[in-house]
Design a protein around this motif. Structure first.
Motif, mmCIF file in Angstrom:
data_model
loop_
_atom_site.group_PDB
_atom_site.id
_atom_site.type_symbol
_atom_site.label_atom_id
_atom_site.label_comp_id
_atom_site.label_asym_id
_atom_site.label_seq_id
_atom_site.Cartn_x
_atom_site.Cartn_y
_atom_site.Cartn_z
ATOM 1 N N PHE A 4 0.893 -1.347 -0.153
ATOM 2 C CA PHE A 4 -0.111 0.006 0.043
ATOM 3 C C PHE A 4 0.828 1.227 -0.103
ATOM 4 N N ALA A 5 1.872 1.222 0.935
ATOM 5 C CA ALA A 5 2.756 2.509 1.012
ATOM 6 C C ALA A 5 3.150 2.705 -0.452
ATOM 7 N N THR A 6 4.004 1.792 -1.179
ATOM 8 C CA THR A 6 4.450 2.135 -2.313
ATOM 9 C C THR A 6 3.471 2.430 -3.359
ATOM 10 N N PHE A 7 2.036 2.010 -3.371
ATOM 11 C CA PHE A 7 1.092 2.335 -4.263
ATOM 12 C C PHE A 7 0.862 3.691 -4.123
ATOM 13 N N TYR A 8 0.578 4.374 -2.863
ATOM 14 C CA TYR A 8 0.297 5.392 -2.305
ATOM 15 C C TYR A 8 1.279 6.399 -3.062
ATOM 16 N N GLU A 9 2.717 6.019 -2.913
ATOM 17 C CA GLU A 9 3.616 6.738 -3.471
ATOM 18 C C GLU A 9 3.529 6.979 -4.983
ATOM 19 N N LEU A 10 3.051 6.051 -5.761
ATOM 20 C CA LEU A 10 2.932 6.014 -7.141
ATOM 21 C C LEU A 10 1.799 6.908 -7.586
ATOM 22 N N GLN A 11 0.780 6.900 -6.508
ATOM 23 C CA GLN A 11 -0.362 7.799 -6.951
ATOM 24 C C GLN A 11 0.078 9.258 -6.678
ATOM 25 N N ALA A 12 1.010 9.323 -5.644
ATOM 26 C CA ALA A 12 1.458 10.674 -5.315
ATOM 27 C C ALA A 12 2.184 11.171 -6.578
ATOM 28 N N LEU A 13 3.029 10.294 -7.172
ATOM 29 C CA LEU A 13 3.932 10.795 -8.403
ATOM 30 C C LEU A 13 3.301 11.316 -9.454
ATOM 31 N N TYR A 14 1.784 10.648 -9.741
ATOM 32 C CA TYR A 14 1.074 11.031 -10.876
ATOM 33 C C TYR A 14 0.274 12.171 -10.354
ATOM 34 N N SER A 15 -0.133 12.343 -9.420
ATOM 35 C CA SER A 15 -0.994 13.510 -9.040
ATOM 36 C C SER A 15 0.080 14.798 -9.013
ATOM 37 N N ASP A 16 1.185 14.729 -8.405
ATOM 38 C CA ASP A 16 2.302 15.604 -8.116
ATOM 39 C C ASP A 16 2.814 16.347 -9.697
ATOM 40 N N TYR A 17 2.878 15.180 -10.565
ATOM 41 C CA TYR A 17 3.264 15.634 -11.965
ATOM 42 C C TYR A 17 2.095 16.433 -12.532
ATOM 43 N N ALA A 18 0.903 16.000 -12.305
ATOM 44 C CA ALA A 18 -0.111 16.817 -13.225
ATOM 45 C C ALA A 18 -0.097 18.068 -12.247
ATOM 46 N N MET A 19 -0.093 18.517 -11.122
ATOM 47 C CA MET A 19 -0.226 19.524 -10.553
ATOM 48 C C MET A 19 0.897 20.546 -10.910
ATOM 49 N N ALA A 20 2.294 19.869 -10.889
ATOM 50 C CA ALA A 20 3.178 20.776 -11.329
ATOM 51 C C ALA A 20 3.065 21.394 -12.634
ATOM 52 N N CYS A 21 2.353 20.605 -13.621
ATOM 53 C CA CYS A 21 2.081 20.895 -15.056
ATOM 54 C C CYS A 21 1.020 21.986 -15.041
ATOM 55 N N ASP A 22 -0.026 21.628 -14.278
ATOM 56 C CA ASP A 22 -1.122 22.534 -14.246
ATOM 57 C C ASP A 22 -1.073 23.795 -13.508
ATOM 58 N N SER A 23 0.152 23.862 -12.589
ATOM 59 C CA SER A 23 0.287 25.137 -11.827
ATOM 60 C C SER A 23 1.249 25.933 -12.479
ATOM 61 N N ALA A 24 1.852 25.417 -13.808
ATOM 62 C CA ALA A 24 2.908 26.292 -14.620
ATOM 63 C C ALA A 24 4.214 26.326 -13.854
ATOM 64 N N GLU A 25 4.531 25.444 -12.908
ATOM 65 C CA GLU A 25 5.672 25.092 -12.125
ATOM 66 C C GLU A 25 6.729 24.213 -12.822
ATOM 67 N N TRP A 26 7.056 24.661 -14.129
ATOM 68 C CA TRP A 26 7.870 24.254 -14.978
ATOM 69 C C TRP A 26 9.249 23.555 -14.669
ATOM 70 N N GLU A 27 9.826 24.446 -13.706
ATOM 71 C CA GLU A 27 11.272 24.242 -13.299
ATOM 72 C C GLU A 27 11.136 22.852 -12.467
ATOM 73 N N LYS A 28 9.927 22.346 -11.956
ATOM 74 C CA LYS A 28 9.495 21.143 -11.414
ATOM 75 C C LYS A 28 9.921 19.838 -12.255
ATOM 76 N N TRP A 29 9.191 20.139 -13.385
ATOM 77 C CA TRP A 29 9.035 19.011 -14.135
ATOM 78 C C TRP A 29 10.293 18.323 -14.472
ATOM 79 N N PRO A 30 11.403 18.463 -14.787
ATOM 80 C CA PRO A 30 12.427 17.749 -14.847
ATOM 81 C C PRO A 30 12.771 16.799 -13.587
ATOM 82 N N ASP A 31 12.376 17.224 -12.618
ATOM 83 C CA ASP A 31 12.630 16.359 -11.222
ATOM 84 C C ASP A 31 11.785 15.338 -11.249
ATOM 85 N N PHE A 32 10.833 15.082 -11.920
ATOM 86 C CA PHE A 32 10.193 13.792 -11.862
ATOM 87 C C PHE A 32 10.728 12.835 -12.559
#
Length: 157
Positions: A4-32
């Motif tokens: 469960f902990a790894t799946f939660y981390e996977l879900q967070a990766l997907y949602s954090d990626y989308a939020m960085a893109c949607d918030s125009a925080e482009w400098e965060k994009w390469p860090d994924f």
């Protein structure tokens, strides 16, 4: 199978990626991505026929950073907002510290003076690895369903 902990981390990766893109925080994009990480945007028809042609193919984190520079400093375009709607990741396989997963996505685009429209819909095919900094993409393949994209792709899908 993931705990469960790894799946939660996977879900967070997907949602954090989308939020960085949607918030125009482009400098965060390469860090994924890991240093040798790849990002590709490919039409479904080419993918299904095994054809390698992609609309966009970034072959390292350095190329992804270069794209960020282009988005922020050199590309001229009519600005817009975007909003990712990403489905729950589906784990395809786990091999040691490597996870293969996919998820459906839709990206809405809203011009500053217009209405929201569906800009792109498709699915991600990802290879994700565990790093000391957490889960990162080794490869992200965005397969979009239509052969045509309404306008040039500026921001990440």
């Amino acid at each position: 199978m993931l705990d469960f902990a790894t799946f939660y981390e996977l879900q967070a990766l997907y949602s954090d990626y989308a939020m960085a893109c949607d918030s125009a925080e482009w400098e965060k994009w390469p860090d994924f991505f890991v240093e040798e990480g790849t990002y590709r945007l490919q039409p479904r028809e080419n993918f299904e026929q095994g054809l390698p042609l992609c609309l966009l193919a970034l072959e390292s984190r350095a190329m992804i950073r270069d794209r960020v520079y282009g988005v922020k400093e050199t590309l001229y375009h009519d600005p817009y907002y975007q909003r990712h709607i990403v489905g729950m990741p589906r784990v395809i396989a786990v091999d040691g510290d490597t996870i293969r997963a996919q998820a459906n996505y839709a990206v809405m685009r809203t011009k500053y003076d217009g209405e929201a429209t569906v800009f792109s819909a498709g699915h991600y095919r990802d290879e994700i690895v565990r790093t000391p900094a957490g889960l990162k993409f080794r490869s992200r393949l965005c397969i979009y369903d239509t052969e045509m994209i309404a306008n040039s792709v500026i921001y990440p899908i």
